[in-house]
Design a protein around this motif. Structure first.
Motif, short mmCIF file in Angstrom:
data_model
loop_
_atom_site.label_atom_id
_atom_site.label_comp_id
_atom_site.label_asym_id
_atom_site.label_seq_id
_atom_site.Cartn_x
_atom_site.Cartn_y
_atom_site.Cartn_z
N ALA A 174 -24.39 21.80 -51.55
CA ALA A 174 -25.44 21.43 -52.49
C ALA A 174 -25.62 19.92 -52.55
N ALA A 175 -24.51 19.17 -52.52
CA ALA A 175 -24.60 17.71 -52.65
C ALA A 175 -25.19 17.06 -51.41
N THR A 176 -24.79 17.53 -50.23
CA THR A 176 -25.29 16.90 -49.00
C THR A 176 -26.74 17.28 -48.73
N ALA A 177 -27.22 18.34 -49.35
CA ALA A 177 -28.59 18.78 -49.09
C ALA A 177 -29.60 17.72 -49.51
N ASP A 178 -29.30 16.98 -50.59
CA ASP A 178 -30.27 15.97 -51.04
C ASP A 178 -29.76 14.55 -50.89
N ALA A 179 -28.68 14.36 -50.09
CA ALA A 179 -28.20 13.00 -49.80
C ALA A 179 -29.05 12.42 -48.69
N THR A 180 -29.60 11.24 -48.90
CA THR A 180 -30.53 10.66 -47.95
C THR A 180 -30.19 9.21 -47.63
N GLY A 181 -30.60 8.79 -46.44
CA GLY A 181 -30.61 7.39 -46.05
C GLY A 181 -29.35 6.62 -46.39
N ASP A 182 -29.56 5.49 -47.07
CA ASP A 182 -28.47 4.61 -47.43
C ASP A 182 -27.99 4.87 -48.85
N SER A 183 -27.95 6.13 -49.26
CA SER A 183 -27.61 6.43 -50.64
C SER A 183 -26.23 5.91 -51.02
N SER A 184 -25.25 6.01 -50.11
CA SER A 184 -23.91 5.55 -50.43
C SER A 184 -23.88 4.04 -50.58
N TRP A 185 -24.62 3.33 -49.73
CA TRP A 185 -24.70 1.88 -49.82
C TRP A 185 -25.35 1.45 -51.14
N GLU A 186 -26.52 2.00 -51.43
CA GLU A 186 -27.26 1.62 -52.62
C GLU A 186 -26.53 2.03 -53.89
N PHE A 187 -25.98 3.25 -53.90
CA PHE A 187 -25.27 3.74 -55.08
C PHE A 187 -24.05 2.89 -55.38
N GLY A 188 -23.24 2.64 -54.35
CA GLY A 188 -22.02 1.86 -54.56
C GLY A 188 -22.32 0.44 -55.00
N LEU A 189 -23.33 -0.19 -54.39
CA LEU A 189 -23.69 -1.55 -54.77
C LEU A 189 -24.11 -1.61 -56.23
N ALA A 190 -24.93 -0.67 -56.65
CA ALA A 190 -25.39 -0.65 -58.04
C ALA A 190 -24.23 -0.42 -59.00
N ARG A 191 -23.29 0.45 -58.63
CA ARG A 191 -22.17 0.72 -59.54
C ARG A 191 -21.23 -0.49 -59.64
N ILE A 192 -21.03 -1.19 -58.53
CA ILE A 192 -20.21 -2.40 -58.58
C ILE A 192 -20.86 -3.42 -59.50
N PHE A 193 -22.16 -3.61 -59.36
CA PHE A 193 -22.86 -4.57 -60.19
C PHE A 193 -22.88 -4.14 -61.66
N ASP A 194 -23.03 -2.83 -61.90
CA ASP A 194 -22.99 -2.34 -63.28
C ASP A 194 -21.63 -2.62 -63.92
N GLY A 195 -20.56 -2.38 -63.14
CA GLY A 195 -19.23 -2.63 -63.67
C GLY A 195 -19.00 -4.11 -63.96
N LEU A 196 -19.49 -4.98 -63.06
CA LEU A 196 -19.36 -6.42 -63.29
C LEU A 196 -20.17 -6.85 -64.51
N THR A 197 -21.33 -6.23 -64.69
CA THR A 197 -22.16 -6.56 -65.87
C THR A 197 -21.40 -6.25 -67.15
N GLN A 198 -20.73 -5.11 -67.20
CA GLN A 198 -19.96 -4.76 -68.39
C GLN A 198 -18.77 -5.70 -68.58
N LEU A 199 -18.11 -6.04 -67.50
CA LEU A 199 -16.96 -6.95 -67.59
C LEU A 199 -17.41 -8.33 -68.06
N ILE A 200 -18.53 -8.81 -67.54
CA ILE A 200 -19.05 -10.12 -67.94
C ILE A 200 -19.44 -10.10 -69.42
N ALA A 201 -20.06 -9.01 -69.85
CA ALA A 201 -20.45 -8.90 -71.26
C ALA A 201 -19.22 -8.90 -72.16
N ALA A 202 -18.17 -8.25 -71.70
CA ALA A 202 -16.94 -8.20 -72.52
C ALA A 202 -16.22 -9.54 -72.56
N SER A 203 -16.40 -10.35 -71.51
CA SER A 203 -15.69 -11.63 -71.46
C SER A 203 -16.46 -12.72 -72.20
#
Length: 220
Positions: free
Chosen positions: A191-220
């Protein structure tokens, strides 16, 4: 009469051939690695590509390790200028994009740039540019460096199947076919691979790293 008349033959070829330099030796190694991977790079193969003897190379690089170090330094190119008014997130996004493009032009770079080794000013400059992008965020020096290494690891792991730390579920059609053929055992993956496309892992991971850094920066 000259004692070596053979010197008179082939003078035009010798004069037309550019002088052997460290840069020219490394460029030949880069071309070999780009075409056939790092396994194809040896002092003998580089010498053959340049039309010189292997011993001639040792006047410029004393070992394959030194050759690879110079190849890396030339292949990575000049570090990017991330100056301007934009914040840390678009700066790091641009840095990540440029590094990824560099590694895609030279697919051997991810594997060649691991472990303890000599590094030149260009390669170090890439890390400098990314760490500098996080200045003024409130993160500690250690956190800024760790954030850049985390980002580099993500680029490395999504660069290619050869260097990825996880299976490329959405890119490897043979693997997807094997999973689909045994869908009763792996229904969640089907089910998961059926709708996985293109650079989804690249884009998803990059966004999550940046989201995590945003939260860490806000907390600091």
């Amino acid at each position: 009469m000259t004692e070596r008349p053979e010197l008179l033959w082939g003078l035009e070829d010798r004069q037309a051939r550019p002088p052997l330099t460290v840069t020219r030796v490394a460029a030949a190694g880069i071309a070999l690695a780009d075409e056939a991977g790092m396994a194809a790079v040896s002092m003998q193969q580089v010498a053959g590509r340049l039309g010189v003897t292997k011993m001639a190379l040792y006047r410029h690089v004393v070992s394959k390790a030194e050759l690879v170090a110079v190849m890396i330094e030339i292949a990575v190119g000049a570090p990017p200028d991330l100056g301007g008014e934009q914040g840390w997130r678009p700066k790091l996004a641009e840095w990540a994009r440029l590094m990824r493009e560099t590694w895609q032009r030279h697919p051997w770079l991810p594997a060649a740039t691991v472990g303890e080794r000599a590094m030149g000013p260009r390669e170090i400059g890439w890390t400098e540019a990314a760490v500098a992008a996080l200045e003024g965020t409130g993160l500690t020096g250690g956190q800024r460096i760790d954030a850049v290494f985390l980002l580099s690891g993500h680029i490395r792991n999504t660069q290619s199947a050869a260097t990825a730390g996880t299976q490329p579920w959405h890119r490897d059609q043979r693997l997807r076919g094997q999973i689909a053929a045994h869908g009763d055992r792996f229904p969640a993956l089907v089910a998961a691979t059926a709708d996985a496309t293109g650079d989804s892992s690249w884009e998803f991971g990059l966004a999550r790293i940046f989201d995590g850094l945003t939260q860490l920066i806000a907390a600091s």
